[in-house]
Scaffold this motif. Sequence first.
Motif, mmCIF file in Angstrom:
data_model
loop_
_atom_site.group_PDB
_atom_site.id
_atom_site.type_symbol
_atom_site.label_atom_id
_atom_site.label_comp_id
_atom_site.label_asym_id
_atom_site.label_seq_id
_atom_site.Cartn_x
_atom_site.Cartn_y
_atom_site.Cartn_z
ATOM 1 N N ASP A 78 0.828 -1.208 0.000
ATOM 2 C CA ASP A 78 0.000 0.000 0.000
ATOM 3 C C ASP A 78 0.866 1.263 0.000
ATOM 4 O O ASP A 78 0.596 2.222 0.732
ATOM 5 C CB ASP A 78 -0.896 -0.016 1.252
ATOM 6 N N GLY A 79 1.950 1.222 -0.755
ATOM 7 C CA GLY A 79 2.830 2.378 -0.889
ATOM 8 C C GLY A 79 3.903 2.500 0.189
ATOM 9 O O GLY A 79 4.833 3.288 0.065
ATOM 10 N N GLU A 80 3.797 1.670 1.258
ATOM 11 C CA GLU A 80 4.757 1.758 2.369
ATOM 12 C C GLU A 80 5.888 0.740 2.172
ATOM 13 O O GLU A 80 5.630 -0.442 1.925
ATOM 14 C CB GLU A 80 4.002 1.476 3.688
ATOM 15 N N ASP A 81 7.114 1.208 2.286
ATOM 16 C CA ASP A 81 8.266 0.311 2.161
ATOM 17 C C ASP A 81 8.372 -0.546 3.427
ATOM 18 O O ASP A 81 8.613 -0.034 4.523
ATOM 19 C CB ASP A 81 9.554 1.141 1.974
ATOM 20 N N ILE A 82 8.188 -1.846 3.291
ATOM 21 C CA ILE A 82 8.230 -2.740 4.464
ATOM 22 C C ILE A 82 9.428 -3.688 4.395
ATOM 23 O O ILE A 82 9.527 -4.631 5.182
ATOM 24 C CB ILE A 82 6.916 -3.559 4.595
ATOM 25 N N THR A 83 10.349 -3.431 3.462
ATOM 26 C CA THR A 83 11.444 -4.375 3.181
ATOM 27 C C THR A 83 12.245 -4.762 4.423
ATOM 28 O O THR A 83 12.591 -5.914 4.597
ATOM 29 C CB THR A 83 12.397 -3.785 2.131
ATOM 30 N N ARG A 84 12.555 -3.803 5.264
ATOM 31 C CA ARG A 84 13.447 -4.101 6.392
ATOM 32 C C ARG A 84 12.706 -4.269 7.713
ATOM 33 O O ARG A 84 13.320 -4.324 8.775
ATOM 34 C CB ARG A 84 14.504 -2.996 6.537
ATOM 35 N N LYS A 85 11.395 -4.322 7.655
ATOM 36 C CA LYS A 85 10.629 -4.441 8.898
ATOM 37 C C LYS A 85 10.658 -5.883 9.411
ATOM 38 O O LYS A 85 10.890 -6.824 8.649
ATOM 39 C CB LYS A 85 9.185 -3.996 8.676
ATOM 40 N N ASN A 86 10.410 -6.023 10.741
ATOM 41 C CA ASN A 86 10.375 -7.376 11.305
ATOM 42 C C ASN A 86 8.962 -7.968 11.187
ATOM 43 O O ASN A 86 8.031 -7.292 10.750
ATOM 44 C CB ASN A 86 10.896 -7.384 12.753
ATOM 45 N N THR A 87 8.817 -9.218 11.605
ATOM 46 C CA THR A 87 7.553 -9.934 11.386
ATOM 47 C C THR A 87 6.360 -9.236 12.065
ATOM 48 O O THR A 87 5.282 -9.155 11.482
ATOM 49 C CB THR A 87 7.632 -11.386 11.918
ATOM 50 N N VAL A 88 6.582 -8.738 13.280
ATOM 51 C CA VAL A 88 5.490 -8.082 14.010
ATOM 52 C C VAL A 88 5.086 -6.782 13.309
ATOM 53 O O VAL A 88 3.896 -6.509 13.107
ATOM 54 C CB VAL A 88 5.908 -7.799 15.477
#
Length: 251
Positions: free
Chosen positions: A63-73
């Motif tokens: 949805d347009g948000e970069d989540i590449t480096r985020k953790n599972t939670v």
Amino acid sequence: MTLLDVNKLSISFGGLRAVDDFNLQIEKGELYGLIGPNGAGKTTVFNLLTGVYKPNEGIIKLDGEDITRKNTVQINQAGIARTFQNIRLFKQMSVIDNVKVGLSERFKYSAIEGILHVGKYRKVEKEMNEEAMKLLKVFDLDGEKDTLASNLPYGKQRKLEIARAMATDPKLLLLDEPAAGMNPNETKELMDTISLVRKEFGMTILLIEHDMKLVSGICEKLTVLNFGRVLCQGETKEVLANPEVIKAYLG
Ligand SMILES: Nc1ncnc2c1ncn2[C@@H]1O[C@H](COP(=O)(O)OP(=O)(O)O)[C@@H](O)[C@H]1O
Ligand SMILES: [Mg+2]
């Protein structure tokens, strides 16, 4: 509107490029199939999308948000929920409590509070029960709300897993071979349930399968993976007409 936008995603384990230069765009509301033989890299794609693995290269946007480096939670909070290739339920908890675990994040409600039934949480508890029952109805599990998860037949355990994932109110639902180990009747029922979930909630779904017939029946778009690379991608009928796909799957 594009919901999931994956660009040039790669990961290696030792010398093996398990996922190599993987691109995928999923529009809101689509039911999308990810198909490929065992070891093709399908589950690894899910592990990358959900933060279990960090990619060596590439970008994942939700949805347009970069989540590449985020953790599972963080990724679950951003709106991706998944099920696993091997069922992961709280087997010694009831059907409804399994769903409430999924709901608790939304209701900001801890298990300890649930056990104590502290007065001010009664209202939340009531709302959670209502919400859980609504979900269980969609999955035709409301009649078994107090059954222990481990006592459900296999096909219903699979459904409960999806119900629990849906309880987190995701934007994108990832299902990893949900029909694995099911008999033909259970499979048919599951496919109907997936179509219903999509209709009832307008849910965007990415479905992993290794059986081409099964996914091509319900998904409007497909990506075929082979040795970590995209073999073919697009509208289901175009993919089914692709000579390489015919050779590998339909020949
Ligand atoms: N954590 C890991 N360490 C080493 N190799 C892995 C790991 N995860 C996956 N692989 C390898 O990556 C390849 C793709 O696996 P997977 O994504 O599970 O395939 P699929 O789900 O399509 O059957 C396989 O060769 C597998 O052994
Ligand atoms: Mg797999």
